[in-house]
Design a protein around this motif. Structure first.
Motif, PDB file in Angstrom:
ATOM      1  N   ARG A  55       0.844  -1.193   0.000  1.00  0.00           N
ATOM      2  CA  ARG A  55       0.000   0.000   0.000  1.00  0.00           C
ATOM      3  C   ARG A  55       0.879   1.244   0.000  1.00  0.00           C
ATOM      4  N   GLN A  56       0.283   2.348  -0.381  1.00  0.00           N
ATOM      5  CA  GLN A  56       0.993   3.620  -0.453  1.00  0.00           C
ATOM      6  C   GLN A  56       1.458   4.020   0.953  1.00  0.00           C
ATOM      7  N   GLY A  57       2.761   4.348   1.072  1.00  0.00           N
ATOM      8  CA  GLY A  57       3.322   4.813   2.329  1.00  0.00           C
ATOM      9  C   GLY A  57       3.657   3.714   3.322  1.00  0.00           C
ATOM     10  N   LYS A  58       3.499   2.462   2.963  1.00  0.00           N
ATOM     11  CA  LYS A  58       3.782   1.355   3.876  1.00  0.00           C
ATOM     12  C   LYS A  58       5.112   0.699   3.517  1.00  0.00           C
ATOM     13  N   THR A  59       5.938   0.479   4.549  1.00  0.00           N
ATOM     14  CA  THR A  59       7.258  -0.135   4.319  1.00  0.00           C
ATOM     15  C   THR A  59       7.449  -1.295   5.294  1.00  0.00           C
ATOM     16  N   SER A  60       7.720  -2.453   4.764  1.00  0.00           N
ATOM     17  CA  SER A  60       8.030  -3.642   5.583  1.00  0.00           C
ATOM     18  C   SER A  60       8.882  -4.582   4.737  1.00  0.00           C
ATOM     19  N   ALA A  61       9.344  -5.665   5.364  1.00  0.00           N
ATOM     20  CA  ALA A  61      10.213  -6.604   4.649  1.00  0.00           C
ATOM     21  C   ALA A  61       9.499  -7.229   3.465  1.00  0.00           C
ATOM     22  N   ILE A  62       8.230  -7.598   3.658  1.00  0.00           N
ATOM     23  CA  ILE A  62       7.508  -8.250   2.568  1.00  0.00           C
ATOM     24  C   ILE A  62       7.207  -7.264   1.444  1.00  0.00           C
ATOM     25  N   VAL A  63       6.963  -5.977   1.789  1.00  0.00           N
ATOM     26  CA  VAL A  63       6.735  -4.948   0.768  1.00  0.00           C
ATOM     27  C   VAL A  63       7.995  -4.744  -0.055  1.00  0.00           C
ATOM     28  N   GLU A  64       9.155  -4.735   0.640  1.00  0.00           N
ATOM     29  CA  GLU A  64      10.420  -4.556  -0.074  1.00  0.00           C
ATOM     30  C   GLU A  64      10.697  -5.737  -1.001  1.00  0.00           C
ATOM     31  N   LEU A  65      10.290  -6.912  -0.588  1.00  0.00           N
ATOM     32  CA  LEU A  65      10.481  -8.081  -1.458  1.00  0.00           C
ATOM     33  C   LEU A  65       9.636  -7.982  -2.716  1.00  0.00           C
ATOM     34  N   PHE A  66       8.407  -7.427  -2.591  1.00  0.00           N
ATOM     35  CA  PHE A  66       7.583  -7.228  -3.791  1.00  0.00           C
ATOM     36  C   PHE A  66       8.163  -6.142  -4.687  1.00  0.00           C
ATOM     37  N   ARG A  67       8.790  -5.136  -4.106  1.00  0.00           N
ATOM     38  CA  ARG A  67       9.462  -4.120  -4.918  1.00  0.00           C
ATOM     39  C   ARG A  67      10.650  -4.727  -5.666  1.00  0.00           C
ATOM     40  N   TYR A  68      11.385  -5.594  -4.951  1.00  0.00           N
ATOM     41  CA  TYR A  68      12.504  -6.300  -5.592  1.00  0.00           C
ATOM     42  C   TYR A  68      11.998  -7.172  -6.748  1.00  0.00           C
ATOM     43  N   LEU A  69      10.872  -7.844  -6.514  1.00  0.00           N
ATOM     44  CA  LEU A  69      10.265  -8.670  -7.552  1.00  0.00           C
ATOM     45  C   LEU A  69       9.796  -7.811  -8.717  1.00  0.00           C
ATOM     46  N   ARG A  70       9.198  -6.649  -8.417  1.00  0.00           N
ATOM     47  CA  ARG A  70       8.747  -5.721  -9.483  1.00  0.00           C
ATOM     48  C   ARG A  70       9.906  -5.295 -10.358  1.00  0.00           C
ATOM     49  N   ASN A  71      11.048  -4.955  -9.747  1.00  0.00           N
ATOM     50  CA  ASN A  71      12.212  -4.516 -10.523  1.00  0.00           C
ATOM     51  C   ASN A  71      12.697  -5.615 -11.463  1.00  0.00           C
ATOM     52  N   ASN A  72      12.714  -6.853 -10.968  1.00  0.00           N
ATOM     53  CA  ASN A  72      13.159  -7.958 -11.822  1.00  0.00           C
ATOM     54  C   ASN A  72      12.182  -8.223 -12.959  1.00  0.00           C
ATOM     55  N   VAL A  73      10.880  -8.056 -12.697  1.00  0.00           N
ATOM     56  CA  VAL A  73       9.889  -8.223 -13.765  1.00  0.00           C
ATOM     57  C   VAL A  73      10.071  -7.126 -14.819  1.00  0.00           C
ATOM     58  N   GLN A  74      10.425  -5.908 -14.373  1.00  0.00           N
ATOM     59  CA  GLN A  74      10.671  -4.835 -15.333  1.00  0.00           C
ATOM     60  C   GLN A  74      11.814  -5.179 -16.273  1.00  0.00           C
ATOM     61  N   PHE A  75      12.841  -5.853 -15.740  1.00  0.00           N
ATOM     62  CA  PHE A  75      13.943  -6.278 -16.612  1.00  0.00           C
ATOM     63  C   PHE A  75      13.474  -7.321 -17.620  1.00  0.00           C
ATOM     64  N   MET A  76      12.483  -8.112 -17.260  1.00  0.00           N
ATOM     65  CA  MET A  76      11.953  -9.091 -18.194  1.00  0.00           C
ATOM     66  C   MET A  76      11.131  -8.444 -19.301  1.00  0.00           C
ATOM     67  N   LEU A  77      10.536  -7.274 -19.032  1.00  0.00           N
ATOM     68  CA  LEU A  77       9.725  -6.574 -20.031  1.00  0.00           C
ATOM     69  C   LEU A  77      10.625  -5.659 -20.853  1.00  0.00           C
ATOM     70  N   THR A  78      11.061  -6.163 -21.976  1.00  0.00           N
ATOM     71  CA  THR A  78      11.977  -5.415 -22.849  1.00  0.00           C
ATOM     72  C   THR A  78      11.180  -4.697 -23.934  1.00  0.00           C
ATOM     73  N   GLY A  79      11.379  -3.390 -24.083  1.00  0.00           N
ATOM     74  CA  GLY A  79      10.678  -2.616 -25.129  1.00  0.00           C
ATOM     75  C   GLY A  79       9.472  -1.899 -24.563  1.00  0.00           C
ATOM     76  N   PRO A  80       9.071  -0.780 -25.205  1.00  0.00           N
ATOM     77  CA  PRO A  80       7.941   0.023 -24.693  1.00  0.00           C
ATOM     78  C   PRO A  80       6.591  -0.682 -24.800  1.00  0.00           C
ATOM     79  N   GLU A  81       6.461  -1.640 -25.700  1.00  0.00           N
ATOM     80  CA  GLU A  81       5.183  -2.324 -25.874  1.00  0.00           C
ATOM     81  C   GLU A  81       5.038  -3.543 -24.983  1.00  0.00           C
ATOM     82  N   ALA A  82       6.115  -3.931 -24.267  1.00  0.00           N
ATOM     83  CA  ALA A  82       6.057  -5.103 -23.390  1.00  0.00           C
ATOM     84  C   ALA A  82       5.479  -4.671 -22.054  1.00  0.00           C
ATOM     85  N   LYS A  83       4.235  -5.014 -21.804  1.00  0.00           N
ATOM     86  CA  LYS A  83       3.561  -4.564 -20.590  1.00  0.00           C
ATOM     87  C   LYS A  83       2.611  -5.612 -19.986  1.00  0.00           C
ATOM     88  N   VAL A  84       2.446  -6.770 -20.621  1.00  0.00           N
ATOM     89  CA  VAL A  84       1.517  -7.788 -20.123  1.00  0.00           C
ATOM     90  C   VAL A  84       2.320  -8.864 -19.381  1.00  0.00           C
TER      91      VAL A  84
END
Length: 783
Positions: A562-591
């Motif tokens: 959630r917005q403004g919430k910080t915890s270990a599990i939230v940070e792990l989802f942010r880490y996961l989000r960053n890695n998924v972004q690396f998997m989405l190559t190109g401006p049209e890769a969004k699904v």
């Protein structure tokens, strides 16, 4: 954040080829620290308990020197070459044979009987504390010697005696077989068993007014002797020596010393007894021959005396010295030959006597034809005497020697007869030479020749008589000798330190077992476990890159990001989000397609929080699409309206997208499309044209499209939309997903049914990963 592309993660074969990760192994072992603590406590507890209850065992040793009896060579020289010392034990000692005798069953049994070792006593003091009694037991078990001679089974007498002297006696043959049980009896008491009557009584060491708990282990003499034959070590002291070393290990030093000292004493007593027996038999034979020769000698002297009186002769030898000098040599030869002939006759008579069947021939034959067979016969008799000391009558080796003796005895008789024939021939030749000499001295009176014959006969008898008297004196000296067969070099002595238990070795084994047991258990658990528990475990078996893991959710709400919430599990989802972004190559890769193997792995939890994490990005619009239309969960999880949903949109061609989109409360950037009602034909519905139209329209409206799809191992719905996704997040769950499901994931990727896949591990334990061990301030509610 990991800046490397997840698609470049190493394959399992490549990972196996990488260097050994000691830190990883150590972390896995430390995870089971409690198992190591229990193992160390148990192993060292057992070790200290063993050292505490096990009595120290000492090594007791002794040594003797076995040699030939003295005087045998001197006796042979003094006797002029005729040696009967072999019949009196004067042969060279064969050390290997003496080792057999010293460790023989008969000698050990005699030792057991003399020391009373067939009954062992121990007294119990408290818990697992036992005191061994040797000749000082306060209560003893006795029985007639004949009973112990025939007792073939082991029995245990458990005797509990109170302070008043009343005893409970239980006799057991085995742990479950009780033979006799007496209660409240006064000692002494007779105990009748199926094997005989035993007497249980107090000894001189009994203290009135004291309670005792005595255990007596009773065996027969033969059975206990067999035990000690295995325990007593009798061996050659050193190569090319006549020394014998004896050794035994015992917890009671005095008992061990008594065993070895008694064995050595009994061995010497047995040797002296055997020597005396042979000397007595030899003396009787010599006395018989002396009496016979003495009678012949007296008869020869009487004939000479009578002849001299009849012919009025004083000294025929002086009178005829001048005329008979030339025939002296012939007469001497005749005397020597007749003496040898008489010795051959004595050997023949000795062999022919059945009473001497297994006695040594007491004379040496001075004949090539007989001497060899006589020596061979004596060697076989000597070997049989030695073997008879330890072997039984049915011994195969004894029967073989008896057969050889029979053959050799026949050879001796043939040799003696052949020698006597040869002596007769030589005697005839000597007499012929004497006759020729007599013809040349015709002046010698007839009386002189007759006197010579009488003196010659007397000389033969006198020489034999003197020889037998000498042998009788030698035999008497042997009989009077008390020199033991074995010279004791070292009496029994004990080692200064116990040989068992070895404290360093016991502690070292305890340390090894304390490490080996938990490591083995961990290894077996790992081998038998069909599931994995951490990201590291998944990486070992996964053919696709692992892009992250998520801790166990301790919150009550499923949506933890959630917005403004910080915890270990939230940070792990942010880490996961960053890695998924690396998997989405190109401006049209969004699904992004989120799937799993089976239900219950947290696929909907991961997809909703991953969508919420993408929605936190500034200026990004995210939609979460629930395409698990067989088992919809997003509506209940996110507290949204269950209808309308995807199924309504796909089934109705006139329904617009805006009609099924719901805005997520508290997150303006996140929209949600729930699955809706469960249709009767989910697979056909997803394969329709409306599915592609929906995905295309979502691409235009949103920056990121997160699809919560169905599990791939249960239904094929996910493959209907897998080709429309730009990346796939494959959700697994720690301690839930089976390794076989990981193999399924690997096959799907290998067959390209799923593309651009990254795996994550859900529901891991924070203790297994220290990546987020630092604090997060006031908002860290995951601690």
């Amino acid at each position: 954040m990991d800046n490397s592309s997840p698609n470049t993660a190493p394959e399992p074969a490549q990972a196996a080829a990488s260097s050994f990760d000691a830190g990883k192994l150590l972390r896995k072992l430390l995870h089971y620290w409690w198992l190591f603590v229990l193992s160390f406590a148990a192993c060292f507890g057992i070790a200290f308990f063993y050292l505490n209850v096990t009595p120290p065992v000492f090594l007791i040793r002794a040594s003797v020197l076995v040699g030939d009896d003295d005087g045998s060579s001197a006796a042979k020289k003094a006797s002029g070459g005729f040696d009967i010392s072999s019949i009196m034990g004067g042969v060279s000692a064969n050390v290997q044979d003496e080792i057999i005798v010293m460790g023989s069953e008969s000698l050990v049994q005699q030792m057991v009987e003399e020391l009373g070792l067939n009954v062992n006593y121990s007294e119990k003091h408290g818990f697992m504390k036992h005191e061994q009694h040797y000749r000082n037991s306060p209560i003893v078990v006795e029985a007639p010697k004949e009973l112990y001679d025939t007792l073939s089974t082991a029995m245990v007498f458990k005797i509990k005696c109170d302070k008043m002297g009343r005893a409970d006696i239980k006799v057991k043959k085995s742990f479950f077989n009780t033979l006799v049980h007496l209660k409240g009896v006064q000692l002494p008491v007779s105990v009748k068993t199926p094997y005989g009557i035993f007497s249980v009584q107090k000894s001189n060491f009994y203290v009135p007014g004291k309670a005792y708990n005595i255990t007596a282990s009773v065996k027969g003499y033969v059975s206990k002797a067999e035990d000690y034959m295995a325990d007593v070590d009798v061996q050659l002291y050193a190569k090319k020596s006549d020394g014998i070393s004896l050794g035994i290990t015992d917890s009671n030093v005095q008992r061990g010393r008594d065993i070895l000292n008694t064995l050595m004493r009994l061995y010497n007593e047995k040797g002296l007894k055997d020597k005396d027996t042979q000397a007595i038999a030899t003396g009787k034979f010599i006395d018989d021959r002396i009496n016979l020769i003495y009678k012949d000698l007296i008869g020869s002297e009487s004939e000479i005396e009578a002849y001299k009186k009849a012919h009025n002769m004083v000294d025929p030898e002086i009178q005829g010295k001048a005329v008979i000098g030339k025939q002296t040599a012939s007469e001497n030869a005749i005397v020597a030959l007749q003496t040898q002939y008489r010795i051959m006759s004595m050997i023949r008579d000795f062999i022919a006597n059945p009473a001497n069947k297994y006695n040594l021939i007491p004379f040496e034959a001075d004949s090539t034809a007989a001497s060899g067979s006589v020596a061979a016969y004596n060697r076989l008799v000597t070997e049989r005497m030695r073997l008879a000391e330890s072997a039984k009558d049915d011994n195969a080796v004894m029967h073989n020697i008896d057969k050889q003796l029979a053959v050799t005895r026949a050879n001796v008789l043939r040799g003696v007869k052949s020698s006597m024939q040869a002596l007769n021939i030589r005697l005839a030749q000597a007499e012929s030479q004497e006759a020729a000499a007599s013809d040349k001295i015709s002046q010698v009176p007839t009386t002189e020749r007759e006197t010579r014959a009488l003196y010659r006969q007397q000389g033969i008898q006198n020489e034999l008589y003197t020889y037998l008297l000498q042998k009788r004196e030698e035999n008497a000296l042997k009989l009077a000798s008390t020199t033991p067969k074995a010279k004791i070099v070292d009496k029994a002595y004990a080692s200064s330190k116990p040989v068992k238990p070895k404290v360093p070795m016991v502690l070292f084994l305890a340390l090894c077992m304390a490490v080996f047991i938990p490591v083995t258990i961990i290894y077996l658990l790992h081998m038998l476990n069909t599931k994995f528990s951490s990201q590291d475990d998944l990486e070992e078996i996964s053919a696709v890159p692992v892009i992250g893991h998520v801790h166990h959710n301790r919150h009550k709400e499923a949506l933890v990001v959630r917005q403004g919430k910080t915890s270990a599990i939230v940070e792990l989802f942010r880490y996961l989000r960053n890695n998924v972004q690396f998997m989405l190559t190109g401006p049209e890769a969004k699904v992004v397609l989120v799937t799993s193997s089976t239900s219950g792995e947290g696929k909907s939890f991961v997809s909703s929080n991953l969508a919420a994490s993408f929605a936190l990005l500034e200026g990004k619009k995210v939609v979460l699409v629930g395409m698990d239309i067989r088992s919809p969960k997003l509506a209940d999880m996110l507290h949204l309206k269950p209808l309308p949903g995807i199924t309504s949109y796909l089934a109705k061609s006139d329904m617009r997208l805006d009609e099924i989109v719901q805005h997520m409360p508290g997150n303006e950037s996140l929209d949600v499309i729930v699955a809706g009602a469960v249709p009767p034909n989910p697979s056909e519905l997803l394969l329709g044209d409306r599915t592609g139209k929906l995905i295309a329209e979502l691409r235009e409206r949103y920056d990121y499209v997160i699809i919560d799809s169905a599990p791939v191992a249960q239904v094929s719905d996910t493959f209907s939309v897998a080709g429309m996704a730009d990346a796939t997040v494959y959700v697994t769950r720690a301690n839930y997903t089976k390794r076989s499901m990981v193999k399924l994931m690997n096959r799907l990727v290998a067959t390209k049914r799923l593309a651009n896949v990254g795996a994550i591990v859900n529901d891991t334990k924070p203790s297994q990963d220290n990546s987020y061990g630092y604090g997060y301030g006031k908002n860290d509610d995951d601690k």
